[in-house]
Structure formats: structure tokens, C-alpha cells
Scaffold this motif. Structure first.
Motif, PDB file in Angstrom:
ATOM      1  N   TYR A 146       0.670  -1.031   0.151  1.00 18.98           N
ATOM      2  CA  TYR A 146       0.514  -0.236  -0.044  1.00 18.98           C
ATOM      3  C   TYR A 146       0.524   1.260  -0.798  1.00 18.98           C
ATOM      4  O   TYR A 146       0.630   2.201  -0.857  1.00 18.98           O
ATOM      5  CB  TYR A 146      -1.087   0.430   1.185  1.00 18.98           C
ATOM      6  CG  TYR A 146      -2.276  -1.111   1.018  1.00 18.98           C
ATOM      7  CD1 TYR A 146      -2.764  -1.093   0.645  1.00 18.98           C
ATOM      8  CD2 TYR A 146      -2.621  -1.872   2.109  1.00 18.98           C
ATOM      9  CE1 TYR A 146      -4.050  -1.863   0.597  1.00 18.98           C
ATOM     10  CE2 TYR A 146      -2.961  -3.499   1.905  1.00 18.98           C
ATOM     11  CZ  TYR A 146      -4.221  -2.771   1.083  1.00 18.98           C
ATOM     12  OH  TYR A 146      -4.969  -4.344   1.213  1.00 18.98           O
ATOM     13  N   ILE A 147       1.689   0.967   0.326  1.00 15.91           N
ATOM     14  CA  ILE A 147       3.317   2.194   0.602  1.00 15.91           C
ATOM     15  C   ILE A 147       4.735   1.853   0.524  1.00 15.91           C
ATOM     16  O   ILE A 147       4.367   0.846   0.512  1.00 15.91           O
ATOM     17  CB  ILE A 147       3.072   3.300   2.239  1.00 15.91           C
ATOM     18  CG1 ILE A 147       3.278   2.471   3.344  1.00 15.91           C
ATOM     19  CG2 ILE A 147       1.327   3.501   2.716  1.00 15.91           C
ATOM     20  CD1 ILE A 147       3.335   2.760   5.100  1.00 15.91           C
ATOM     21  N   GLU A 191      -7.018   6.402   5.240  1.00 14.55           N
ATOM     22  CA  GLU A 191      -7.088   6.504   3.791  1.00 14.55           C
ATOM     23  C   GLU A 191      -6.074   7.434   2.851  1.00 14.55           C
ATOM     24  O   GLU A 191      -5.770   6.375   1.294  1.00 14.55           O
ATOM     25  CB  GLU A 191      -8.559   6.339   2.867  1.00 14.55           C
ATOM     26  CG  GLU A 191      -9.200   4.612   4.181  1.00 14.55           C
ATOM     27  CD  GLU A 191     -10.510   5.292   4.315  1.00 14.55           C
ATOM     28  OE1 GLU A 191     -11.742   4.280   4.292  1.00 14.55           O
ATOM     29  OE2 GLU A 191     -11.448   6.212   3.610  1.00 14.55           O
ATOM     30  N   PHE A 192      -6.243   8.008   2.706  1.00 19.69           N
ATOM     31  CA  PHE A 192      -5.624   9.096   1.426  1.00 19.69           C
ATOM     32  C   PHE A 192      -4.053   8.602   1.401  1.00 19.69           C
ATOM     33  O   PHE A 192      -2.910   8.716   0.360  1.00 19.69           O
ATOM     34  CB  PHE A 192      -5.783  10.436   2.575  1.00 19.69           C
ATOM     35  CG  PHE A 192      -4.342  11.706   1.321  1.00 19.69           C
ATOM     36  CD1 PHE A 192      -5.702  11.633  -0.205  1.00 19.69           C
ATOM     37  CD2 PHE A 192      -3.717  12.443   1.681  1.00 19.69           C
ATOM     38  CE1 PHE A 192      -4.317  12.526  -0.986  1.00 19.69           C
ATOM     39  CE2 PHE A 192      -2.816  12.937   0.621  1.00 19.69           C
ATOM     40  CZ  PHE A 192      -3.107  13.370  -0.387  1.00 19.69           C
ATOM     41  N   LYS A 195      -3.012   5.704  -0.037  1.00 22.22           N
ATOM     42  CA  LYS A 195      -3.424   5.767  -1.213  1.00 22.22           C
ATOM     43  C   LYS A 195      -4.458   5.177  -1.846  1.00 22.22           C
ATOM     44  O   LYS A 195      -4.338   4.429  -2.778  1.00 22.22           O
ATOM     45  CB  LYS A 195      -2.174   5.801  -2.634  1.00 22.22           C
ATOM     46  CG  LYS A 195      -1.072   6.637  -1.813  1.00 22.22           C
ATOM     47  CD  LYS A 195      -0.053   6.602  -3.167  1.00 22.22           C
ATOM     48  CE  LYS A 195       1.169   8.027  -2.562  1.00 22.22           C
ATOM     49  NZ  LYS A 195       1.889   7.783  -1.584  1.00 22.22           N
ATOM     50  N   ILE A 196      -5.843   4.965  -1.097  1.00 20.78           N
ATOM     51  CA  ILE A 196      -6.631   3.709  -1.993  1.00 20.78           C
ATOM     52  C   ILE A 196      -8.167   5.176  -1.624  1.00 20.78           C
ATOM     53  O   ILE A 196      -8.402   6.175  -1.229  1.00 20.78           O
ATOM     54  CB  ILE A 196      -6.787   3.507  -0.730  1.00 20.78           C
ATOM     55  CG1 ILE A 196      -7.432   3.967   0.648  1.00 20.78           C
ATOM     56  CG2 ILE A 196      -5.995   2.578  -0.621  1.00 20.78           C
ATOM     57  CD1 ILE A 196      -7.643   2.841   1.414  1.00 20.78           C
ATOM     58  N   ARG A 197      -8.828   4.466  -2.269  1.00 19.29           N
ATOM     59  CA  ARG A 197     -10.328   4.953  -2.572  1.00 19.29           C
ATOM     60  C   ARG A 197     -11.248   3.974  -0.837  1.00 19.29           C
ATOM     61  O   ARG A 197     -10.961   3.114  -0.778  1.00 19.29           O
ATOM     62  CB  ARG A 197     -10.414   4.957  -3.793  1.00 19.29           C
ATOM     63  CG  ARG A 197     -10.527   5.297  -4.820  1.00 19.29           C
ATOM     64  CD  ARG A 197     -10.666   5.104  -6.399  1.00 19.29           C
ATOM     65  NE  ARG A 197     -10.433   3.747  -6.138  1.00 19.29           N
ATOM     66  CZ  ARG A 197     -11.849   3.500  -7.170  1.00 19.29           C
ATOM     67  NH1 ARG A 197     -12.289   4.190  -8.105  1.00 19.29           N
ATOM     68  NH2 ARG A 197     -11.828   1.715  -7.384  1.00 19.29           N
TER      69      ARG A 197
END
Length: 204
Positions: A146-147, A191-192, A195-197
Motif C-alpha cells: 500500500y505504501i 486512507e489518503f 493511496k486508496i479509495r
């Protein structure tokens, strides 16, 4: 110092620390005095100074105990069925709610001048476990893609700063937003950062 004397010292220190914590929970930091601590502990207040440099040193020990309480509260929300981002959001939610329910502890930990922290509190198992727990969760998010791993420390610092900043405004009544509104903001920030919706991966 012999083992027997060290055990006795630790026992006496615990009496005073527990007494101080009890007073803080009931009256806040401003209600704390050496005399009150001694009365609650069942010893002369002068005895306190045989084990602690001053009241600030007692407070430092209380801080680490309260952090441990918060850690245990956060651990109660651990859920193996959640993905790493969902679990991170749940942990930060618990962290936030713990201090909302205990504003005097927030005052002590983040605002009160504690002077020089005793060295023994900064060693081994005395390290602050809340930060370690959050960082482990963020590290897992990096492992799952995710990161970037290079951003772990920055994201950890940003999340911690956001939690404390929002708590400071709320505890001091400097923001008209409710605790629920601020928790939603924290969730959106995490969430930001990941980097996810939110509509794709928000906790169910």
C-alpha cells in the motif's frame, strides 16, 4: 543494592505511583500534591522523596503506566479479520477514544512539563508501546504494497501528529467539530496516506 532492597524499593515506588494515578483520574494533574499522594498511599509525604526526585518524576512514571493502559485498550480492538489498513484505522480510533474518555491523562502526557524522564523508563520493555503498535501496523501496510517502505516513518509521524492535534483542540474546546467528526477526518487521512479509495477499502 541487594535483591531484597530492590524489591522493597520497587514495591514502595508502586504504592506512590498508583496513589498518584488514582488522584489524577479523580482530580486531574492540578489536584496532585506530595501530601495527597502520601495520604492515598498510606505513608508520610516525606517518604515519597526517598524514592523520587520530585513530583515530576512521579508523573513521568504515571505517564508510562497510562500509555500502557491505552495500549491494552487498543489491543482489545485487534481483529484478525481486518486488513492492515482497516486495523490501523481501528487502532487510531481506539487511541483517540481512550484520551477523549480520559482528558486529564492527555493533559499529563502531552502538555504537562515532566522534566527529565528517568533513564530506566526509556529502556527495554518500558518503551512506549502505542507508537510501536501503530508502526508495526504501518509496516505491514508497506509489506502488502500500500505504501513505500521508505515512507513508513513519515506516515507514522503524520498519523501520530494528527491524532494529538485533534485531541488537543477537542480537549481544550478549541474546535466546534464533534469527536465523531474528527474520527471521520482521521479515517479519511489514513486512507489518503495509503493511496486508496474509501469506497473500495473502507472498514465494513
Amino acid at each position: 543494592m541487594s535483591d531484597k532492597r530492590e524489591i522493597q524499593k520497587q514495591r514502595m515506588m508502586k504504592y506512590f505511583i498508583e496513589a498518584a494515578k488514582e488522584i489524577i483520574k479523580k482530580e486531574g494533574v492540578k489536584g496532585l500534591t506530595a501530601r495527597k499522594i502520601g495520604d492515598v498511599a498510606g505513608y508520610s509525604y516525606a517518604t515519597l522523596y526517598n524514592y523520587f526526585r520530585d513530583i515530576k518524576e512521579v508523573l513521568a512514571y504515571c505517564v508510562f503506566d497510562f500509555f500502557e493502559e491505552c495500549y491494552q485498550y487498543m489491543m482489545e480492538s485487534k481483529n484478525e479479520n481486518l486488513n492492515c489498513i482497516e486495523q490501523l484505522i481501528v487502532y487510531t480510533d481506539a487511541y483517540f477514544k481512550y484520551f477523549i474518555a480520559n482528558p486529564d491523562m492527555f493533559q499529563l502526557i502531552y502538555i504537562e512539563d515532566l522534566g527529565n524522564i528517568p533513564i530506566e523508563l526509556l529502556k527495554g520493555d518500558k518503551k512506549l508501546s502505542i507508537g510501536v503498535l501503530l508502526k508495526e501496523c504501518i509496516y505491514k501496510c508497506a509489506e502488502e504494497g500500500y505504501i513505500e517502505k521508505a515512507n513508513i516513518d513519515v506516515i507514522h509521524d503524520l498519523i501520530g501528529s494528527s491524532i494529538r492535534g485533534k485531541l488537543l483542540l477537542l480537549v481544550n474546546k478549541r474546535d466546534e467539530k464533534s469527536s465523531e467528526d474528527l474520527l471521520l477526518e482521521l479515517k479519511a487521512e489514513i486512507e489518503f496516506l495509503m493511496k486508496i479509495r474509501s469506497q473500495d477499502r473502507s472498514p465494513k
